[in-house]
Each structure stands twice: as structure tokens, then as C-alpha cells.
Scaffold this motif. Structure first.
Motif, PDB file in Angstrom:
ATOM      1  N   GLY A 138       5.988   3.232 -22.891  1.00  0.00           N
ATOM      2  CA  GLY A 138       5.385   4.226 -22.687  1.00  0.00           C
ATOM      3  C   GLY A 138       5.681   4.685 -21.476  1.00  0.00           C
ATOM      4  N   PRO A 139       5.047   5.923 -20.988  1.00  0.00           N
ATOM      5  CA  PRO A 139       5.282   6.543 -19.570  1.00  0.00           C
ATOM      6  C   PRO A 139       4.915   5.686 -18.519  1.00  0.00           C
ATOM      7  N   ALA A 140       5.644   5.793 -17.340  1.00  0.00           N
ATOM      8  CA  ALA A 140       5.157   5.014 -16.135  1.00  0.00           C
ATOM      9  C   ALA A 140       4.531   5.965 -15.204  1.00  0.00           C
ATOM     10  N   GLU A 141       3.038   5.626 -15.628  1.00  0.00           N
ATOM     11  CA  GLU A 141       2.073   6.652 -14.753  1.00  0.00           C
ATOM     12  C   GLU A 141       1.595   6.018 -13.227  1.00  0.00           C
ATOM     13  N   THR A 142       1.305   6.726 -12.531  1.00  0.00           N
ATOM     14  CA  THR A 142       0.819   6.339 -11.110  1.00  0.00           C
ATOM     15  C   THR A 142      -0.112   5.203 -11.223  1.00  0.00           C
ATOM     16  N   PRO A 181       0.706  -1.233  -0.224  1.00  0.00           N
ATOM     17  CA  PRO A 181      -0.061  -0.039  -0.100  1.00  0.00           C
ATOM     18  C   PRO A 181       0.826   1.446  -0.044  1.00  0.00           C
ATOM     19  N   GLU A 182       2.124   1.220   0.479  1.00  0.00           N
ATOM     20  CA  GLU A 182       2.925   2.328   0.607  1.00  0.00           C
ATOM     21  C   GLU A 182       3.893   2.499  -0.263  1.00  0.00           C
ATOM     22  N   ALA A 183       3.933   1.859  -1.260  1.00  0.00           N
ATOM     23  CA  ALA A 183       4.796   1.668  -2.375  1.00  0.00           C
ATOM     24  C   ALA A 183       5.072   2.989  -3.065  1.00  0.00           C
ATOM     25  N   GLU A 184       3.950   3.514  -3.243  1.00  0.00           N
ATOM     26  CA  GLU A 184       4.199   5.038  -4.071  1.00  0.00           C
ATOM     27  C   GLU A 184       5.151   5.817  -3.107  1.00  0.00           C
ATOM     28  N   ALA A 229       9.313  -2.155  -4.742  1.00  0.00           N
ATOM     29  CA  ALA A 229       7.921  -2.538  -4.406  1.00  0.00           C
ATOM     30  C   ALA A 229       7.230  -1.670  -5.649  1.00  0.00           C
ATOM     31  N   ARG A 230       7.432  -0.401  -5.601  1.00  0.00           N
ATOM     32  CA  ARG A 230       6.801   0.648  -6.723  1.00  0.00           C
ATOM     33  C   ARG A 230       6.785  -0.056  -7.966  1.00  0.00           C
TER      34      ARG A 230
END
Length: 484
Positions: free
Chosen positions: A369-373, A206-209, A238-239
Motif C-alpha cells: 500500500g502507499p507510504a503515507e507520512t 525527529p528530522e527524518a521527514e 532513517a525516514r
């Protein structure tokens, strides 16, 4: 008479002082201790492909990233950070070696006076010897230390000489060109339409971001390396942990945890799906860029039809993401764990130069492509051969087996069924028992055991010219920033 007594007393005093001067101080004791420890580690067969430290500086080790700073070591702050990093590498290696050494190998190994315990002795001796050698001083012998710490090239000139490399390289290059054409025809930067036979998902963190936030806010040392706690690095891994999909579902397509059987040969426990992680770095446009490496292993590459050059025990893939200062991926790369099939997938912000300075052109494919959230890399591999055919950033699928992220260093301290911990990798960084028949054709390139599985920092990735997966200038030689 009194005069002779005084002279005799003076001579006795001087002889006593001379005796004191001959008593070994902590520096000679420490140097002897570390060298003897290295001797015992070598005798126990615990030096794998990363090898021991140089004899003259037994408290330092290096990699190609640290080697790249040699021309700049006249700068005091940078030199201190360089020494700190080299000392930390040696400490990590020695702690692993001490944990692996049986008690019998440590018997009789005397520590310097006042240093109870081998871990403390290793730590304190490094500090003492660094001060004694004056490597931090502007007029110290740091140029000699830098030369002693240079990482050797992994190509063997004698093989190229015997194999008439100036002639045979043209045939090899033509073969590489045909392979690259086949890969381009099969690869697509998207999600495969056909459902996979197997899918592996990372543990949902859950906190990877938050890992990206810690990374961007971290202070950097003079080498440009972020000062992050282990937990924050774990969140960053992890992210960006990938989704792994296989076309097939046979045992040879299942990822797992490597171990060693009683004969010292590798085996993979597919009941423990695992992806191993380690950090590396590259220099680009006067910046240090951090690289996240994800490594997984299959039990084998099975025999195909006919005379298969590439089949053998153990197979695997390394996926690497190079991040900019904002933790945005600039480049994704994949490589089989033999150093073979090195493929590039550049992201927005990076474009290939018209011509790289490598003799063997790198294989550059469409980027994901871009690594979006909220998106993760989703990678597809063929059954048996494990070639990469699809790669894109996509949402996490709902179903799949979950794998664990584990430290790559665990592979250097495996439980051997016959007793005692040992490294998956041998003295030259090769995994014993993973030889391939292709070595009979490609030995002329100078690569040791082409096709065999290898240890990180020992991957040659080209048969023509020279290229290593951990070249510190790899990006500089192939890419340039996209101009706005």
C-alpha cells in the motif's frame, strides 16, 4: 678545432636532452604506484568480491548501473559524470584498502614525487592519469575504458555445461514454481495478528521527514544521481527504516553486528542490533531511480527436521525500496543475503508486465500500500528459516528493541580477533564458512556456491536464465507505469 668543439658541445647538449626525456614523468610514476598498491592489497588478501580496478585504468571502478551507460558515453556531459562516478568508486575502495593495509605492507612503497602521504597520492594520481589518458576528450580512449570496466556475469558456464543445464533447468524451474506457490499461500500484505516473539525498531529521528525534502530538491548530475550530502542521505534512510518482527525469540532469530573470529569465520554479536545500509540505482522509463537497501544478519539458520539442505552459519535479509523522483516508493523487494528468495511487492504507480523478459519469472506478491507520512514498513519473518510472511506500511509500534543504522561498508573492514581488519566477504564475494548443502543440487544452474551468503553486487537471484539483484534494467524488464 673550434668546429669540433662546437660539434662536441652540441652532441653533449642533445644527449642531455635525451636523458631528460627518459626521466619518468608524474603519469608513469602514478600508474606504477597504483599498480604496486594493488599488488600489495592483493598480497594482503584485502580484495574482496568487488575486486581491483582494471590494470589499464587503475583509477576507475564500476558497477552494473554505470555499465548501463556505455552506449551513451559519446555525450560529453554524461561521460564526465560517468568518469566522476567511476573515479569516486575507486577512491572509496582505495581509502578502505589503505586503512586495512598493515604498515609492513606499505613499507618501501614509493609515492610519486611531491605527494606526501598515500591518501593524497591516490587522489592526485587519479586526476593526473585521467588527464593523461584523455578520457574526457571526444576522441579519447573512453570506449576501451568502458569495455575494461564491464562487470562480469556471475554465472559459470562450465558448471551449466557439466550439469547438462539445457535438460536440468526444466526440473529446477518446476521446483521454483512450487516454491512460489507455497509463498503466495503464506504471504499476507498486512500486520500479523499474533504478537511477535521479537521486534526491532529504528532509532526515532525527529528530522527524518526532512530527508525526503532534501532528496526532491537536490540537483542531479548527467547520470540522474542526486547530489546530496551524507547527512541528508542518512535522514532519508532513517525516514524509510523498517520495523523488523520475528515469530520466535531464539538466539538464531536475533539480528546483530557481524564480525570475524580468530579462524576468519563469521559470527554475529546479537548484543548490537544493527541494520546496514547502502545506496544503489536502477534505470526505468529513461530515468534514474534511487534504491535504499537495508541489510540485517542472523547468527545462523539452524538445522530443521530431517536432512536440511538450507541450514548453516549466518543468515540474513536485504530489504530494498526503489524511490521515484518525489521520494515516493514504487517498489519494495526482499532477498535473503544468499541471493535466494527474491520477492517483489509493487506499490501504486507500478504494475507488472504481462510477461517479463527473464527466463525465471520473478515472484510478485501483493504490495504494502502507499507510504503515507509517519508510516514505516513493518516486516514479519518466520523463526529459524526467516521467510517473509507479512509486509505493510504501518505506524511505529510502542515497544521493541532499538537497532542502529550503520554503513554497509563497515562489513568490508571488520576487526578480526586474530589481528587486523578484514572484509566479511571473500575474493568471490562469498562469506567464508556459510556453505549450504543445497549447492549439491543447484550447482548445475551455474551459480557459485548456491545458498552461501554474498556481498552486495554479487547476488544472482535466479537459477534459470540469468538475473542479478543489481541489474540496471531490472524494473524495465518486469514492470510498467500504471496508466491513468
Amino acid at each position: 678545432m673550434w668546429r669540433w668543439l662546437m660539434i662536441g658541445s652540441a652532441l653533449l647538449l642533445l644527449s642531455g636532452c635525451a636523458g631528460l626525456l627518459r626521466v619518468p614523468g608524474p603519469e608513469p610514476e602514478c600508474r606504477g604506484y597504483l599498480r604496486e598498491l594493488d599488488r600489495r592489497v592483493a598480497a594482503a588478501g584485502l580484495h574482496d568480491g568487488l575486486g581491483p580496478p582494471p590494470a589499464a585504468y587503475p583509477y576507475l571502478r564500476a558497477n552494473r548501473f554505470l555499465n548501463s551507460f556505455e552506449p551513451e558515453l559519446h555525450q560529453p556531459e554524461l561521460r564526465r559524470a560517468w568518469l566522476d562516478a567511476g573515479q569516486a568508486l575507486d577512491q572509496q575502495a582505495r581509502l578502505r584498502e589503505l586503512a586495512a593495509l598493515p604498515e609492513s605492507s606499505l613499507h618501501g612503497l614509493e609515492r610519486p614525487a611531491g605527494l606526501p602521504g598515500h591518501v593524497l597520492a591516490v587522489e592526485q594520481c587519479a586526476e593526473r592519469l585521467r588527464r593523461a589518458d584523455r578520457l574526457d576528450a571526444d576522441d579519447g580512449p573512453w570506449p576501451q575504458a568502458a569495455r575494461a570496466l564491464r562487470i562480469a556475469d556471475d554465472y559459470r558456464l562450465w558448471q551449466r555445461g557439466v550439469g547438462l543445464y539445457p535438460v536440468t533447468r526444466w526440473f529446477i524451474r518446476a521446483g521454483v514454481g512450487r516454491w512460489q506457490q507455497r509463498v503466495r499461500a503464506l504471504f499476507e500484505a498486512d500486520v500479523a495478528i499474533v504478537p511477535p516473539g521479537l521486534r526491532y525498531l529504528p532509532v526515532l529521528e525527529p528530522e527524518a521527514e526532512q530527508g525526503r525534502l532534501y532528496f526532491t530538491a537536490a540537483e542531479r548530475d548527467a547520470l540522474g544521481w542526486p547530489q546530496l550530502a551524507d547527512e541528508h542521505w542518512r535522514l532519508l534512510f532513517a525516514r524509510f527504516a523498517p520495523v523488523i518482527e520475528l515469530d520466535g525469540a531464539a538466539d538464531h532469530d536475533r539480528i546483530g553486528a557481524p564480525g570475524l573470529n580468530p579462524d576468519g569465520l563469521p559470527q554475529v554479536d546479537t548484543g548490537l542490533p544493527s541494520v546496514y545500509t547502502y545506496l544503489s540505482a536502477v534505470r526505468f522509463q529513461s530515468q534514474t531511480l534511487v534504491q535504499l537497501n537495508y541489510v540485517w544478519w542472523f547468527p545462523e539458520r539452524p538445522e530443521g527436521d530431517g536432512f536440511d539442505l538450507y541450514a548453516g552459519r549466518l543468515d540474513g535479509l536485504t530489504l530494498r525500496l526503489t524511490l521515484d523522483a518525489e521520494a515516493t516508493p514504487l517498489l519494495v523487494e526482499s532477498m535473503h543475503n544468499c541471493g535466494c528468495y527474491h520477492q517483489h511487492y509493487p506499490l501504486p504507480g507500478l504494475q507488472p508486465k504481462l510477461r517479463s523478459t527473464y527466463a525465471e519469472p520473478p515472484l510478485i506478491l501483493p504490495g504494502p500500500g502507499p507510504a503515507e507520512t509517519g508510516l514505516h514498513l513493518r516486516l514479519r519473518q518466520t523463526s529459524a528459516s526467516h521467510y517473509v510472511t507479512h509486509l505493510t506500511f504501518a505506524p511505529l509500534p510502542d515497544t521493541g528493541q532499538v537497532y542502529q543504522l550503520r554503513d554497509y561498508q563497515e562489513l568490508r573492514q571488520l576487526a578480526v580477533s586474530a589481528g587486523g581488519p578484514g572484509s566479511l566477504f571473500g575474493r568471490h564475494g562469498l562469506v567464508p564458512g556459510t556453505e549450504r548443502r543445497e549447492r549439491w543440487l543447484f550447482w548445475v544452474s551455474g551459480v557459485r556456491e548456491p545458498g552461501a551468503m554474498r556481498q552486495a553486487q554479487r547476488h544472482t537471484t535466479a537459477f534459470v536464465g540469468r538475473r542479478h539483484f543489481d541489474d540496471a534494467d531490472l524494473l524495465e524488464r518486469i514492470y510498467q507505469p500504471v496508466s491513468h
